[in-house]
Design an enzyme around this catalytic site. Structure first.
Site, PDB file in Angstrom:
ATOM      1  N   ARG A  74     -11.635 110.573  39.374  1.00  0.00           N
ATOM      2  CA  ARG A  74     -12.472 110.569  38.926  1.00  0.00           C
ATOM      3  C   ARG A  74     -12.821 112.796  39.114  1.00  0.00           C
ATOM      4  O   ARG A  74     -13.387 113.338  38.758  1.00  0.00           O
ATOM      5  CB  ARG A  74     -13.725 109.971  38.150  1.00  0.00           C
ATOM      6  CG  ARG A  74     -13.299 108.430  37.264  1.00  0.00           C
ATOM      7  CD  ARG A  74     -14.752 108.069  38.059  1.00  0.00           C
ATOM      8  NE  ARG A  74     -15.242 108.695  37.905  1.00  0.00           N
ATOM      9  CZ  ARG A  74     -16.887 107.919  38.745  1.00  0.00           C
ATOM     10  NH1 ARG A  74     -16.946 106.963  39.220  1.00  0.00           N
ATOM     11  NH2 ARG A  74     -18.025 108.832  38.523  1.00  0.00           N
ATOM     12  N   ASP A 131     -21.996 112.489  49.828  1.00  0.00           N
ATOM     13  CA  ASP A 131     -20.338 111.945  49.307  1.00  0.00           C
ATOM     14  C   ASP A 131     -19.077 112.370  50.277  1.00  0.00           C
ATOM     15  O   ASP A 131     -18.249 112.393  49.892  1.00  0.00           O
ATOM     16  CB  ASP A 131     -20.616 112.933  47.998  1.00  0.00           C
ATOM     17  CG  ASP A 131     -21.233 113.248  47.036  1.00  0.00           C
ATOM     18  OD1 ASP A 131     -21.583 111.817  46.912  1.00  0.00           O
ATOM     19  OD2 ASP A 131     -21.494 113.214  46.075  1.00  0.00           O
ATOM     20  N   ARG A 174     -29.095 103.252  40.194  1.00  0.00           N
ATOM     21  CA  ARG A 174     -29.925 105.452  40.379  1.00  0.00           C
ATOM     22  C   ARG A 174     -30.629 104.803  39.503  1.00  0.00           C
ATOM     23  O   ARG A 174     -29.531 105.530  38.201  1.00  0.00           O
ATOM     24  CB  ARG A 174     -28.252 105.721  41.005  1.00  0.00           C
ATOM     25  CG  ARG A 174     -27.466 105.375  41.828  1.00  0.00           C
ATOM     26  CD  ARG A 174     -26.204 105.438  41.423  1.00  0.00           C
ATOM     27  NE  ARG A 174     -25.720 107.286  41.482  1.00  0.00           N
ATOM     28  CZ  ARG A 174     -24.397 107.315  41.318  1.00  0.00           C
ATOM     29  NH1 ARG A 174     -23.911 106.833  40.377  1.00  0.00           N
ATOM     30  NH2 ARG A 174     -24.377 108.742  40.988  1.00  0.00           N
ATOM     31  N   LYS A 206     -16.705 119.449  40.696  1.00  0.00           N
ATOM     32  CA  LYS A 206     -16.881 118.572  40.249  1.00  0.00           C
ATOM     33  C   LYS A 206     -18.587 118.124  39.802  1.00  0.00           C
ATOM     34  O   LYS A 206     -18.673 118.289  38.624  1.00  0.00           O
ATOM     35  CB  LYS A 206     -16.840 116.915  40.112  1.00  0.00           C
ATOM     36  CG  LYS A 206     -16.531 116.246  39.887  1.00  0.00           C
ATOM     37  CD  LYS A 206     -16.634 114.528  39.970  1.00  0.00           C
ATOM     38  CE  LYS A 206     -17.488 114.352  40.818  1.00  0.00           C
ATOM     39  NZ  LYS A 206     -18.917 113.639  40.761  1.00  0.00           N
ATOM     40  N   ASN A 207     -18.702 117.814  40.300  1.00  0.00           N
ATOM     41  CA  ASN A 207     -20.779 117.866  39.658  1.00  0.00           C
ATOM     42  C   ASN A 207     -21.382 119.642  39.917  1.00  0.00           C
ATOM     43  O   ASN A 207     -23.103 119.882  38.822  1.00  0.00           O
ATOM     44  CB  ASN A 207     -21.126 117.188  41.575  1.00  0.00           C
ATOM     45  CG  ASN A 207     -20.824 116.073  41.983  1.00  0.00           C
ATOM     46  OD1 ASN A 207     -20.358 115.333  40.358  1.00  0.00           O
ATOM     47  ND2 ASN A 207     -20.957 115.462  42.311  1.00  0.00           N
ATOM     48  N   CYS A 226     -19.694 105.447  38.948  1.00  0.00           N
ATOM     49  CA  CYS A 226     -19.810 104.801  40.521  1.00  0.00           C
ATOM     50  C   CYS A 226     -20.356 104.094  40.397  1.00  0.00           C
ATOM     51  O   CYS A 226     -21.528 103.956  40.470  1.00  0.00           O
ATOM     52  CB  CYS A 226     -19.258 105.480  41.531  1.00  0.00           C
ATOM     53  SG  CYS A 226     -17.431 106.403  41.718  1.00  0.00           S
TER      54      CYS A 226
HETATM   55  N1  EPU Z   1     -32.857 108.847  42.617  1.00  0.00           N
HETATM   56  C1  EPU Z   1     -34.347 107.957  42.107  1.00  0.00           C
HETATM   57  N2  EPU Z   1     -34.711 107.953  40.348  1.00  0.00           N
HETATM   58  C2  EPU Z   1     -34.122 109.572  39.739  1.00  0.00           C
HETATM   59  C3  EPU Z   1     -32.914 109.849  40.029  1.00  0.00           C
HETATM   60  C4  EPU Z   1     -32.599 109.868  41.386  1.00  0.00           C
HETATM   61  O1  EPU Z   1     -34.754 107.100  41.824  1.00  0.00           O
HETATM   62  O2  EPU Z   1     -34.273 109.759  39.034  1.00  0.00           O
HETATM   63  C5  EPU Z   1     -32.572 108.593  43.413  1.00  0.00           C
HETATM   64  C6  EPU Z   1     -31.480 107.297  43.267  1.00  0.00           C
HETATM   65  O3  EPU Z   1     -31.988 106.417  44.452  1.00  0.00           O
HETATM   66  C7  EPU Z   1     -30.136 108.132  44.225  1.00  0.00           C
HETATM   67  C8  EPU Z   1     -30.795 109.037  44.953  1.00  0.00           C
HETATM   68  O4  EPU Z   1     -31.800 109.272  44.196  1.00  0.00           O
HETATM   69  O5  EPU Z   1     -29.405 107.055  44.387  1.00  0.00           O
HETATM   70  C9  EPU Z   1     -30.132 110.609  44.683  1.00  0.00           C
HETATM   71  O6  EPU Z   1     -29.919 111.177  43.169  1.00  0.00           O
HETATM   72  P1  EPU Z   1     -29.755 112.183  42.731  1.00  0.00           P
HETATM   73  O7  EPU Z   1     -30.206 112.466  41.114  1.00  0.00           O
HETATM   74  O8  EPU Z   1     -29.855 113.559  43.644  1.00  0.00           O
HETATM   75  O9  EPU Z   1     -27.651 111.711  42.444  1.00  0.00           O
HETATM   76  P2  EPU Z   1     -26.947 112.151  40.929  1.00  0.00           P
HETATM   77  O10 EPU Z   1     -27.191 112.857  40.460  1.00  0.00           O
HETATM   78  O11 EPU Z   1     -26.977 110.409  40.419  1.00  0.00           O
HETATM   79  C10 EPU Z   1     -24.880 113.019  42.108  1.00  0.00           C
HETATM   80  C11 EPU Z   1     -23.680 113.203  42.355  1.00  0.00           C
HETATM   81  C12 EPU Z   1     -23.516 111.722  42.925  1.00  0.00           C
HETATM   82  C13 EPU Z   1     -24.418 112.306  44.272  1.00  0.00           C
HETATM   83  C14 EPU Z   1     -25.629 112.830  44.679  1.00  0.00           C
HETATM   84  C15 EPU Z   1     -26.261 113.309  45.418  1.00  0.00           C
HETATM   85  C16 EPU Z   1     -23.076 114.154  39.677  1.00  0.00           C
HETATM   86  C17 EPU Z   1     -22.915 113.280  38.285  1.00  0.00           C
HETATM   87  N3  EPU Z   1     -22.673 112.413  40.378  1.00  0.00           N
HETATM   88  O12 EPU Z   1     -25.510 112.048  41.374  1.00  0.00           O
HETATM   89  O13 EPU Z   1     -21.683 112.561  43.052  1.00  0.00           O
HETATM   90  O14 EPU Z   1     -23.916 111.256  45.031  1.00  0.00           O
HETATM   91  O15 EPU Z   1     -25.907 113.776  44.083  1.00  0.00           O
HETATM   92  O16 EPU Z   1     -25.686 114.255  46.001  1.00  0.00           O
HETATM   93  O17 EPU Z   1     -23.236 115.098  40.196  1.00  0.00           O
HETATM   94  C18 EPU Z   1     -19.730 111.518  43.939  1.00  0.00           C
HETATM   95  O18 EPU Z   1     -19.359 112.744  43.511  1.00  0.00           O
HETATM   96  O19 EPU Z   1     -18.759 111.065  43.857  1.00  0.00           O
HETATM   97  C19 EPU Z   1     -20.844 111.321  43.448  1.00  0.00           C
HETATM   98  C20 EPU Z   1     -21.435 110.118  43.691  1.00  0.00           C
END
Ligand code: EPU
Length: 425
Positions: free
Chosen positions: A402, A310, A122, A22-23, A117
């Site tokens: 999802r 995850d 975030r 997915k990601n 979610c």
């Molecule tokens: N963060 C910041 N600023 C930013 C970006 C992130 O402070 O600009 C912090 C946040 O606190 C966040 C943490 O860094 O909680 C990790 O964020 P990251 O950007 O790595 O996560 P994401 O891109 O929002 C993706 C996946 C998530 C997965 C995380 C961590 C997608 C669409 N989502 O989220 O997937 O948990 O990476 O690996 O790729 C899931 O699949 O269930 C899911 C939530």
């Protein structure tokens, strides 16, 4: 709205094939916006988040053909819009990848802030900081981000970017924006997840010049054009695979999981072995078996190659059956323990304190009515229901849909008693 009804107590046995990640799929579908010409992508997971992303592309004017259940051809050559409104993006967080793709293609983007979610705050400040470094003016107001290249020709300019937090989303979004920028971009303190590498490989197959993906420094030399891709195959979903690995261990069964990259599962396999779960692996398969008791263990989630956030809810369910007390520390997201309230109602002994949970076992779980609070929390409740005595009804399974391709059919194929029914409530 649908619910799952699960009769627990069945031992899962057999073989399962994992779908595409997915990601990786969400940014790869967005990246197709950058190509001049069609991109054919196989091993696309058939899940709600990817469908939502494909719907967005269709509404933007891209031609999207579903060649078979898991293969699509996207031709975004005719797309002229650089705007994605709230009604388009509200369903999924991965819609933030449209910002990077629009900026790379048009030098401007107007994108509503994403849904997805609810896992605590975030922020996307690192995405925006990186875009600014590439020469983009950003205005964040009224629930949307308006971004425009300072350069009147719409070209972004390569630069050095140091991410303050390791972010999957920011790393990928900056690759999307920078691959057509003038000059070189260097991103430091990058996320190293397998899906970051997969997106870089896809962009490189379109003619981009990205090096270092999978390490913490990525270097991108901008190119003026990106072309279509004859065929690209998305990597297997490490979290789907991990979820079924834990389902096998939790039910005392034995499952062989196929179409998998065992190296991507290493932090999980090491933890399962520490918990006395049996594991064998080959080039593209892993066999999990659990013939006896589960040992308690401590888990801390971290960016890859650490233990994935995850997988935190799923491993906590398994630890509720371990002998002794285990400590689980959430090191990536702000808050990801909503599911524990539902798990406690099934009989688990869990105490949450901020970003830490203590779980003591073994405790017999009993079926009841529970609600999936989010995608992975929902998957954890499915595992709990498979182990529980009696029937469990899981509501709000749209969260699970999802991210899990045909979860009901796959679990049934290894002996689970699970059905999807319309939820009248
Ligand atoms: N963060 C910041 N600023 C930013 C970006 C992130 O402070 O600009 C912090 C946040 O606190 C966040 C943490 O860094 O909680 C990790 O964020 P990251 O950007 O790595 O996560 P994401 O891109 O929002 C993706 C996946 C998530 C997965 C995380 C961590 C997608 C669409 N989502 O989220 O997937 O948990 O990476 O690996 O790729 C899931 O699949 O269930 C899911 C939530």
């Amino acid at each position: 709205m649908c619910k799952f009804v699960i009769s627990g107590g069945q031992t899962l046995r057999g073989e399962l094939t994992v779908s595409g990640s997915k990601n990786a799929a969400l940014p790869i579908v967005s990246a197709a916006l950058l190509a001049e010409g069609p991109c054919t992508i196989e091993n696309i997971p058939n899940i709600a988040d990817v469908q939502s992303m494909l719907d967005i592309l269709k509404k933007l004017g891209a031609n999207v053909e579903e060649l078979d259940r898991n293969t699509i051809r996207i031709d975004a050559t005719q797309v002229t819009s650089h705007e994605a409104t709230f009604d388009l993006v509200s369903k999924l967080r991965g819609s933030y990848y449209l910002m990077g793709a629009f900026l790379g293609r048009f030098g401007q983007a107007v994108v509503a802030l994403p849904g997805g979610c609810k896992l605590g705050t975030r922020p996307i400040d690192q995405h925006l900081k990186g875009f600014q470094a590439l020469g983009v003016d950003i205005v964040e107001a009224y629930g949307k981000v308006t971004a425009k290249a300072y350069d009147a020709s719409g070209i972004l300019h390569g630069n050095n970017i140091y991410l303050d937090v390791v972010s999957v989303g920011a790393t990928i979004n900056l690759m999307l924006a920078a691959c057509k920028a003038a000059g070189q971009t260097v991103i430091e303190n990058c996320a190293r997840e397998p899906h970051v590498v997969d997106v870089a490989n896809f962009l490189n197959s379109m003619g981009a010049k990205i090096r270092g993906a999978g390490t913490d420094i990525i270097k991108i030399t901008g190119v003026p054009k990106l072309h279509g891709v004859e065929m690209y195959s998305i990597i297997p979903d490490q979290i789907e695979a991990g979820t079924y690995m834990i389902a096998a261990a939790a039910t005392g069964g034995e499952i062989t999981i196929k179409n998998i990259i065992p190296r991507h599962q290493e932090s999980l396999t090491a933890k399962l072995q520490e918990m006395s779960i049996g594991i064998e692996e080959g080039e593209d398969w892993i066999r999990i078996y659990n013939n006896g008791s589960v040992s308690a263990a401590h888990v801390k989630t971290l960016p890859y190659p650490g233990f994935p956030t995850d997988m935190q809810p799923q491993i906590t369910v398994l630890l509720s059956q371990a002998d002794g007390t285990s400590k689980i520390v959430e090191g990536v997201t702000d808050f990801r323990f909503q599911y524990t309230e539902e798990l406690k109602r099934m009989g688990a002994d869990i105490t949450v304190n901020g970003k830490m949970a203590m779980v003591s076992g073994p405790k017999n779980l009993k079926g009841t009515i529970v609600r999936a609070p989010d995608l992975r929390g929902g998957a954890a409740l499915v595992i709990a229901a498979l182990m529980a005595e009696g029937d469990t009804v899981i509501q709000d399974v749209q969260f699970i849909d999802r991210g899990y391709d045909n979860i009901v059919g796959k679990l049934q194929s290894v002996g689970a008693k699970i059905v999807r029914v319309e939820d009248d409530n």
